[in-house]
Design a protein around this motif. Structure first.
Motif, PDB file in Angstrom:
ATOM      1  N   GLY A  70      74.678  33.732  54.298  1.00 39.93           N
ATOM      2  CA  GLY A  70      73.444  34.242  54.875  1.00 39.93           C
ATOM      3  C   GLY A  70      73.562  34.818  56.265  1.00 39.93           C
ATOM      4  N   ASP A  71      74.667  34.543  56.950  1.00 41.02           N
ATOM      5  CA  ASP A  71      74.828  35.014  58.328  1.00 41.02           C
ATOM      6  C   ASP A  71      75.948  36.041  58.399  1.00 41.02           C
ATOM      7  N   THR A  72      75.882  37.037  57.524  1.00 38.39           N
ATOM      8  CA  THR A  72      76.926  38.065  57.478  1.00 38.39           C
ATOM      9  C   THR A  72      76.317  39.450  57.616  1.00 38.39           C
ATOM     10  N   ASP A  73      77.098  40.367  58.176  1.00 35.79           N
ATOM     11  CA  ASP A  73      76.688  41.767  58.216  1.00 35.79           C
ATOM     12  C   ASP A  73      77.668  42.644  57.448  1.00 35.79           C
ATOM     13  N   VAL A  74      78.514  41.983  56.624  1.00 37.01           N
ATOM     14  CA  VAL A  74      79.462  42.669  55.754  1.00 37.01           C
ATOM     15  C   VAL A  74      79.235  42.182  54.336  1.00 37.01           C
ATOM     16  N   ASP A  75      79.282  43.094  53.386  1.00 38.06           N
ATOM     17  CA  ASP A  75      79.138  42.763  51.974  1.00 38.06           C
ATOM     18  C   ASP A  75      80.505  42.363  51.432  1.00 38.06           C
ATOM     19  N   SER A  76      80.633  41.155  50.902  1.00 35.26           N
ATOM     20  CA  SER A  76      81.937  40.690  50.432  1.00 35.26           C
ATOM     21  C   SER A  76      82.395  41.428  49.177  1.00 35.26           C
ATOM     22  N   HIS A  77      81.541  42.252  48.581  1.00 32.35           N
ATOM     23  CA  HIS A  77      81.997  43.112  47.495  1.00 32.35           C
ATOM     24  C   HIS A  77      82.945  44.180  48.028  1.00 32.35           C
ATOM     25  N   GLY A 126      84.349  44.055  51.514  1.00 32.96           N
ATOM     26  CA  GLY A 126      85.202  43.597  52.616  1.00 32.96           C
ATOM     27  C   GLY A 126      85.081  42.099  52.783  1.00 32.96           C
ATOM     28  N   LEU A 127      85.804  41.571  53.765  1.00 37.09           N
ATOM     29  CA  LEU A 127      85.779  40.131  54.023  1.00 37.09           C
ATOM     30  C   LEU A 127      84.888  39.846  55.226  1.00 37.09           C
ATOM     31  N   PRO A 128      83.709  39.256  55.020  1.00 40.59           N
ATOM     32  CA  PRO A 128      82.840  38.913  56.147  1.00 40.59           C
ATOM     33  C   PRO A 128      83.454  37.765  56.959  1.00 40.59           C
ATOM     34  N   VAL A 129      83.366  37.889  58.268  1.00 43.63           N
ATOM     35  CA  VAL A 129      83.826  36.829  59.169  1.00 43.63           C
ATOM     36  C   VAL A 129      82.604  36.267  59.883  1.00 43.63           C
ATOM     37  N   ILE A 130      82.388  34.972  59.734  1.00 48.83           N
ATOM     38  CA  ILE A 130      81.251  34.306  60.361  1.00 48.83           C
ATOM     39  C   ILE A 130      81.787  33.465  61.504  1.00 48.83           C
ATOM     40  N   ASP A 131      81.615  33.960  62.694  1.00 49.78           N
ATOM     41  CA  ASP A 131      82.198  33.307  63.873  1.00 49.78           C
ATOM     42  C   ASP A 131      81.139  32.451  64.553  1.00 49.78           C
ATOM     43  N   LYS A 132      80.985  31.230  64.064  1.00 45.63           N
ATOM     44  CA  LYS A 132      80.036  30.301  64.660  1.00 45.63           C
ATOM     45  C   LYS A 132      80.680  28.921  64.723  1.00 45.63           C
ATOM     46  N   PRO A 133      80.271  28.086  65.673  1.00 43.45           N
ATOM     47  CA  PRO A 133      80.814  26.727  65.762  1.00 43.45           C
ATOM     48  C   PRO A 133      80.467  25.921  64.520  1.00 43.45           C
ATOM     49  N   ARG A 134      81.306  24.949  64.228  1.00 46.03           N
ATOM     50  CA  ARG A 134      81.060  24.120  63.051  1.00 46.03           C
ATOM     51  C   ARG A 134      79.713  23.417  63.158  1.00 46.03           C
ATOM     52  N   GLU A 135      79.342  22.965  64.343  1.00 45.15           N
ATOM     53  CA  GLU A 135      78.066  22.266  64.497  1.00 45.15           C
ATOM     54  C   GLU A 135      76.905  23.167  64.111  1.00 45.15           C
ATOM     55  N   GLU A 136      76.994  24.446  64.453  1.00 46.32           N
ATOM     56  CA  GLU A 136      75.935  25.391  64.099  1.00 46.32           C
ATOM     57  C   GLU A 136      75.909  25.635  62.591  1.00 46.32           C
ATOM     58  N   TRP A 137      77.097  25.730  61.981  1.00 48.14           N
ATOM     59  CA  TRP A 137      77.166  25.891  60.530  1.00 48.14           C
ATOM     60  C   TRP A 137      76.542  24.682  59.828  1.00 48.14           C
ATOM     61  N   GLU A 138      76.849  23.491  60.309  1.00 50.36           N
ATOM     62  CA  GLU A 138      76.292  22.286  59.700  1.00 50.36           C
ATOM     63  C   GLU A 138      74.770  22.264  59.783  1.00 50.36           C
ATOM     64  N   LYS A 139      74.235  22.788  60.870  1.00 51.31           N
ATOM     65  CA  LYS A 139      72.792  22.779  61.081  1.00 51.31           C
ATOM     66  C   LYS A 139      72.098  23.868  60.263  1.00 51.31           C
ATOM     67  N   GLU A 140      72.703  25.056  60.181  1.00 56.00           N
ATOM     68  CA  GLU A 140      72.024  26.201  59.582  1.00 56.00           C
ATOM     69  C   GLU A 140      72.367  26.436  58.115  1.00 56.00           C
ATOM     70  N   ASP A 141      73.629  26.354  57.753  1.00 53.55           N
ATOM     71  CA  ASP A 141      74.073  26.787  56.430  1.00 53.55           C
ATOM     72  C   ASP A 141      74.315  25.651  55.447  1.00 53.55           C
ATOM     73  N   LEU A 142      74.726  24.517  55.942  1.00 54.87           N
ATOM     74  CA  LEU A 142      75.121  23.415  55.078  1.00 54.87           C
ATOM     75  C   LEU A 142      73.981  22.719  54.333  1.00 54.87           C
ATOM     76  N   PRO A 143      72.804  22.510  54.948  1.00 54.88           N
ATOM     77  CA  PRO A 143      71.793  21.653  54.309  1.00 54.88           C
ATOM     78  C   PRO A 143      71.467  21.972  52.853  1.00 54.88           C
ATOM     79  N   PRO A 144      71.291  23.232  52.442  1.00 58.40           N
ATOM     80  CA  PRO A 144      70.970  23.457  51.024  1.00 58.40           C
ATOM     81  C   PRO A 144      72.084  23.017  50.080  1.00 58.40           C
ATOM     82  N   PHE A 145      73.332  23.162  50.511  1.00 55.84           N
ATOM     83  CA  PHE A 145      74.436  22.761  49.654  1.00 55.84           C
ATOM     84  C   PHE A 145      74.591  21.245  49.641  1.00 55.84           C
TER      85      PHE A 145
END
Length: 555
Positions: free
Chosen positions: A235-242, A244-263
């Motif tokens: 959800g935090d990408t500006d590249v389509d992985s179809h 290219g390879l999106p790189v999400i440069d965020k701290p792990r703590e931010e990933w845990e807070k924003e992206d992890l909960p639904p999974f």
């Protein structure tokens, strides 16, 4: 392994100390991903496990490798795929529009493919899957078309998520489809995301968690295996992985807070399957490998830290995001070594098959590791009743899709999702009996709806009391500017991302439907006319506008 499943199998109390995700996994011996290799830990009850193990014991190496592969069928008949099924004994096939023409044909195709699988190799039934998220990503040419996930998020009502998934599951099962690559559990935090956007329920992790698990449960209850995607988050990408390879440069703590909960919520709900994303998050794995090929992400985080023991499937392996540094065969091997169980759409099935067989024969992939993945797949097929499933009724399939009840559910969702974000000078609802110009995306459908409600509809903004302009993206803002130039009050009906309001000028009205399906366009007409009062709330914040999560006007 989810605790409920482990407890049911062992018949004992299980005490687990859950580590903080940003620390090391406690209680997992060996390197990341090593714990799931044990073939003695079953994700289900004794009866299902026994049946799955019996099937496993009767399979050859080649038949086991086939179960790891989900391939593209050819054409529209089972006869065209007889060699594909007998050659690879695949674990599944995934339908695309080119394989589908109508209800009876789809049902006959499904029946024929299952018959071919029963007559081949170890006789293991197929996962017959499809991308039927609804909205933008909907492969079926028939049936009920529900709005996109962001529309579901705008309602804040899980009943709509359940209705969408329940109706979709009923229609899929009538066609012989038993697996859906949905729901999307990505938290869309990048307004410029080119591939997720309205496929996401929104930008709030709690909202996405609630809706994704509600949909997954309804799919499951309807007899369809849900595949929650795309871990660890797209959800935090500006590249389509179809492409290219999106790189999400965020701290792990931010990933845990924003992206992890639904999974995390999906794991706790014991969902059948989770799909990986072809994204690179250096804070989770600094090797440069996409998450699909990362033992740290799949084995370390998803398996060991979160305790997930369901099926992990890759995203499509023909996407460029996963093909940049390895051959197609090596990609297949590395995905399995990372912890994946099923390989979706390998671009060269023979190369993937040969590479996997060589890796097992040479000991690079242990027999125990291979058996663990196959056992997960077989167990899910046993639990879902695939081994005992009867052919679907091809002649009656048409009666089960697009039913009045399902269309009413789509209509109700679309109406509850409509979100009014701007209403200057009370331009809405439209004055009774007014002349309204309708142009842009969905003009025919919206215009027809207004005509039914007594409005005079024209295509000329200058000759109208109000100008309605439908948009699906920023590239259509020129239409809005042209309508504004006539001096007629303008109302935008945004059927794509709501973020587009940030680039608009002085349009007096702005209504977001989050989808361009017919139900959303019909709902827009009814809201414009005041037949329905807008009640949707923004499921995202829109930078630069002052509009935040939860905003929305009403009449």
């Amino acid at each position: 392994m989810p605790l409920r499943r482990l407890s049911a199998l062992l018949g004992t109390a299980v005490l687990v100390l859950t580590p903080a995700l940003s620390g090391c996994s406690q209680g997992a011996a060996g390197p990341p991903g090593s714990a799931p290799d044990s073939p003695d830990s079953s994700p289900t009850g004794p009866d299902s496990a026994q049946q799955a193990r019996r099937h496993l014991s009767e399979m050859s190496l080649e038949e086991k490798i086939g179960q790891l592969m989900v391939l593209l069928p050819q054409g529209t008949t089972a006869e065209e795929n007889a060699d594909l099924v007998s050659t690879y004994n695949p674990g599944g096939l995934i339908y695309f529009p080119e394989n589908l023409t109508g209800p009876e044909q789809i049902a006959r195709l499904s029946n024929g493919l299952q018959e071919a699988a029963a007559d081949s190799g170890a006789g293991v039934p197929l996962f017959l899957g499809i991308d039927q998220e609804q909205g933008t990503v909907a492969r079926l040419p028939v049936g009920t078309h529900f709005p996109d996930a962001m529309a579901v998020g705008a309602t804040r009502d899980t009943a709509h998520a359940e209705a969408l998934a329940g109706a979709t599951a009923a229609e899929l099962t009538a066609l012989g489809v038993n697996l859906d690559y949905a729901p999307v559990a990505d938290v869309n935090t990048d307004p410029d995301n080119p591939v997720i956007g309205i496929r996401s329920f929104g930008s709030d992790p709690g909202l996405v968690s609630k809706m994704a698990t509600a949909e997954a449960a309804a799919f499951s209850e309807g007899g369809v295996v849900p595949v929650v995607k795309h871990f660890p988050g797209h959800g935090d990408t500006d590249v389509d992985s179809h492409t290219g390879l999106p790189v999400i440069d965020k701290p792990r703590e931010e990933w845990e807070k924003e992206d992890l909960p639904p999974f995390r919520a999906a794991v706790e709900a014991d969902v059948d399957a989770i799909m990986t994303a072809h994204v690179l998050i250096p804070a989770l794995d600094d090797s440069g490998e996409p998450s699909t090929l990362s033992p740290d992400v799949i084995g370390g985080i998803l398996r060991d830290e979160l305790g997930y023991d369901g099926i992990v499937t890759t995203d499509a392996l023909n996407m460029e995001g996963v093909r940049q540094t390895h051959s197609d065969g090596e990609v297949a091997v590395r995905a399995v070594l990372a912890g994946a169980d099923q390989l979706l759409m390998p671009p060269d099935p023979q190369a993937a098959f040969d590479a996997l067989r060589t890796a097992v024969r040479e000991g690079r992939i242990s027999t125990e590791r291979l058996d663990r993945s196959v056992l997960r797949i077989l167990t899910a097929k046993v639990e879902r009743g695939l081994f005992d499933a009867e052919p679907v009724g091809a002649a009656s399939a048409a009666e089960a899709v697009g039913t009045r009840k399902h269309r009413a559910a789509a209509r109700d969702l679309a109406e509850d999702a409509a979100t009014l974000l701007r209403n200057e000078d009370g331009v809405l609802p439209l004055s009774e009996g007014a002349t309204v110009s309708v142009t842009g995306s969905g003009a025919e459908e919206i215009g027809a709806g207004l005509e039914e409600l007594g409005y005079t509809v024209t295509a000329d903004p200058a000759a109208a009391d109000a100008a309605v302009v439908g948009t699906t993206g920023a590239e259509q803002h020129s239409r809005v500017a042209a309508a504004e130039a006539t001096g007629t009050p303008v109302v935008v009906v945004a059927q794509g991302s709501p973020y587009g309001i940030a680039g608009l000028g002085s349009a007096e009205g702005y209504l977001a439907t989050y989808s361009a399906v017919g139900a959303s366009q019909a709902a827009a007409a009814r809201v414009l006319a005041g037949e329905v009062s807008p009640s949707g709330k923004l499921p995202v914040g829109i930078p630069g506008t002052g509009l935040g999560f939860g905003d929305g006007l009403s009449y």
